[in-house]
Design a protein around this motif. Structure first.
Motif, PDB file in Angstrom:
ATOM      1  N   ALA A  35      13.543  37.555  21.273  1.00  0.00           N
ATOM      2  CA  ALA A  35      12.135  37.337  21.624  1.00  0.00           C
ATOM      3  C   ALA A  35      11.806  37.713  23.064  1.00  0.00           C
ATOM      4  CB  ALA A  35      11.767  35.882  21.381  1.00  0.00           C
ATOM      5  N   ARG A  36      12.779  37.765  23.918  1.00  0.00           N
ATOM      6  CA  ARG A  36      12.508  38.054  25.335  1.00  0.00           C
ATOM      7  C   ARG A  36      11.873  39.430  25.546  1.00  0.00           C
ATOM      8  NH1 ARG A  36      18.031  35.420  27.173  1.00  0.00           N
ATOM      9  NH2 ARG A  36      17.294  33.273  27.348  1.00  0.00           N
ATOM     10  N   ALA A  37      12.352  40.437  24.866  1.00  0.00           N
ATOM     11  CA  ALA A  37      11.835  41.800  25.074  1.00  0.00           C
ATOM     12  C   ALA A  37      10.381  41.942  24.631  1.00  0.00           C
ATOM     13  CB  ALA A  37      12.718  42.825  24.380  1.00  0.00           C
ATOM     14  N   PRO A  38      10.016  41.496  23.417  1.00  0.00           N
ATOM     15  CA  PRO A  38       8.590  41.613  23.059  1.00  0.00           C
ATOM     16  C   PRO A  38       7.688  40.783  23.975  1.00  0.00           C
ATOM     17  CG  PRO A  38       9.902  41.063  21.124  1.00  0.00           C
ATOM     18  CD  PRO A  38      10.813  41.040  22.301  1.00  0.00           C
ATOM     19  N   LYS A  39       8.176  39.645  24.411  1.00  0.00           N
ATOM     20  CA  LYS A  39       7.382  38.805  25.317  1.00  0.00           C
ATOM     21  C   LYS A  39       7.071  39.560  26.601  1.00  0.00           C
ATOM     22  CE  LYS A  39       7.302  34.415  27.704  1.00  0.00           C
ATOM     23  NZ  LYS A  39       8.033  33.207  28.046  1.00  0.00           N
ATOM     24  N   LYS A  40       8.063  40.255  27.156  1.00  0.00           N
ATOM     25  CA  LYS A  40       7.849  41.029  28.383  1.00  0.00           C
ATOM     26  C   LYS A  40       6.830  42.140  28.162  1.00  0.00           C
ATOM     27  CE  LYS A  40      12.373  40.290  30.442  1.00  0.00           C
ATOM     28  NZ  LYS A  40      13.649  40.919  30.809  1.00  0.00           N
ATOM     29  N   ARG A  41       6.761  42.665  26.941  1.00  0.00           N
ATOM     30  CA  ARG A  41       5.837  43.766  26.628  1.00  0.00           C
ATOM     31  C   ARG A  41       4.490  43.265  26.114  1.00  0.00           C
ATOM     32  NH1 ARG A  41       9.369  48.620  24.211  1.00  0.00           N
ATOM     33  NH2 ARG A  41      11.075  48.452  25.676  1.00  0.00           N
ATOM     34  N   MET A  42       4.267  41.939  26.194  1.00  0.00           N
ATOM     35  CA  MET A  42       3.010  41.314  25.780  1.00  0.00           C
ATOM     36  C   MET A  42       2.734  41.474  24.285  1.00  0.00           C
ATOM     37  SD  MET A  42       1.995  40.086  28.689  1.00  0.00           S
ATOM     38  CE  MET A  42       0.286  39.722  28.577  1.00  0.00           C
ATOM     39  N   VAL A  43       3.798  41.525  23.497  1.00  0.00           N
ATOM     40  CA  VAL A  43       3.678  41.601  22.036  1.00  0.00           C
ATOM     41  C   VAL A  43       3.462  40.186  21.502  1.00  0.00           C
ATOM     42  CG1 VAL A  43       4.889  42.174  19.890  1.00  0.00           C
ATOM     43  CG2 VAL A  43       5.169  43.621  21.902  1.00  0.00           C
ATOM     44  N   PRO A  44       2.421  39.953  20.701  1.00  0.00           N
ATOM     45  CA  PRO A  44       2.243  38.630  20.118  1.00  0.00           C
ATOM     46  C   PRO A  44       3.449  38.271  19.243  1.00  0.00           C
ATOM     47  CG  PRO A  44       0.306  39.985  19.753  1.00  0.00           C
ATOM     48  CD  PRO A  44       1.381  40.883  20.304  1.00  0.00           C
ATOM     49  N   ILE A  45       3.907  37.027  19.331  1.00  0.00           N
ATOM     50  CA  ILE A  45       5.073  36.576  18.591  1.00  0.00           C
ATOM     51  C   ILE A  45       4.697  35.407  17.695  1.00  0.00           C
ATOM     52  CG2 ILE A  45       7.378  35.570  18.785  1.00  0.00           C
ATOM     53  CD1 ILE A  45       7.583  36.917  21.544  1.00  0.00           C
ATOM     54  N   THR A  46       5.094  35.488  16.423  1.00  0.00           N
ATOM     55  CA  THR A  46       4.914  34.391  15.484  1.00  0.00           C
ATOM     56  C   THR A  46       6.294  33.896  15.104  1.00  0.00           C
ATOM     57  OG1 THR A  46       2.906  35.389  14.611  1.00  0.00           O
ATOM     58  CG2 THR A  46       3.966  33.710  13.249  1.00  0.00           C
ATOM     59  N   PRO A  47       6.695  32.711  15.594  1.00  0.00           N
ATOM     60  CA  PRO A  47       8.014  32.183  15.232  1.00  0.00           C
ATOM     61  C   PRO A  47       7.930  31.356  13.944  1.00  0.00           C
ATOM     62  CG  PRO A  47       7.054  30.830  16.926  1.00  0.00           C
ATOM     63  CD  PRO A  47       6.080  31.948  16.658  1.00  0.00           C
ATOM     64  N   ILE A  48       8.941  31.465  13.118  1.00  0.00           N
ATOM     65  CA  ILE A  48       9.074  30.658  11.913  1.00  0.00           C
ATOM     66  C   ILE A  48      10.477  30.068  11.951  1.00  0.00           C
ATOM     67  CG2 ILE A  48       9.087  30.618   9.387  1.00  0.00           C
ATOM     68  CD1 ILE A  48       7.270  33.106   9.500  1.00  0.00           C
ATOM     69  N   THR A  49      10.559  28.742  11.968  1.00  0.00           N
ATOM     70  CA  THR A  49      11.861  28.084  12.059  1.00  0.00           C
ATOM     71  C   THR A  49      12.030  27.082  10.927  1.00  0.00           C
ATOM     72  OG1 THR A  49      11.018  26.330  13.471  1.00  0.00           O
ATOM     73  CG2 THR A  49      11.892  28.295  14.562  1.00  0.00           C
ATOM     74  N   SER A  50      13.273  26.755  10.652  1.00  0.00           N
ATOM     75  CA  SER A  50      13.519  25.743   9.624  1.00  0.00           C
ATOM     76  C   SER A  50      14.026  24.469  10.257  1.00  0.00           C
ATOM     77  CB  SER A  50      14.542  26.249   8.618  1.00  0.00           C
ATOM     78  OG  SER A  50      15.780  26.504   9.235  1.00  0.00           O
TER      79      SER A  50
END
Length: 50
Positions: A35-50
């Motif tokens: 997740a660090r790389a997309p965050k640096k590029r301002m890519v929206p992130i949708t996390p799904i966890t169990s």
């Protein structure tokens, strides 16, 4: 963690894309690393966890 096609795509995305990261409890550290790389590029992130 080996680099999968999905990891590669998330790492190399730009802000016109959205990263959807799916994690099981034992995989949380790897997902955070990916997740660090997309965050640096301002890519929206949708996390799904169990």
């Amino acid at each position: 963690m080996g680099v999968t096609q999905q990891s590669y795509q998330a790492i190399n995305s730009d802000s016109s894309r959205r990263a959807i990261l799916i994690s099981h409890s034992e995989e949380s550290r790897n997902v955070i690393r990916v997740a660090r790389a997309p965050k640096k590029r301002m890519v929206p992130i949708t996390p799904i966890t169990s």
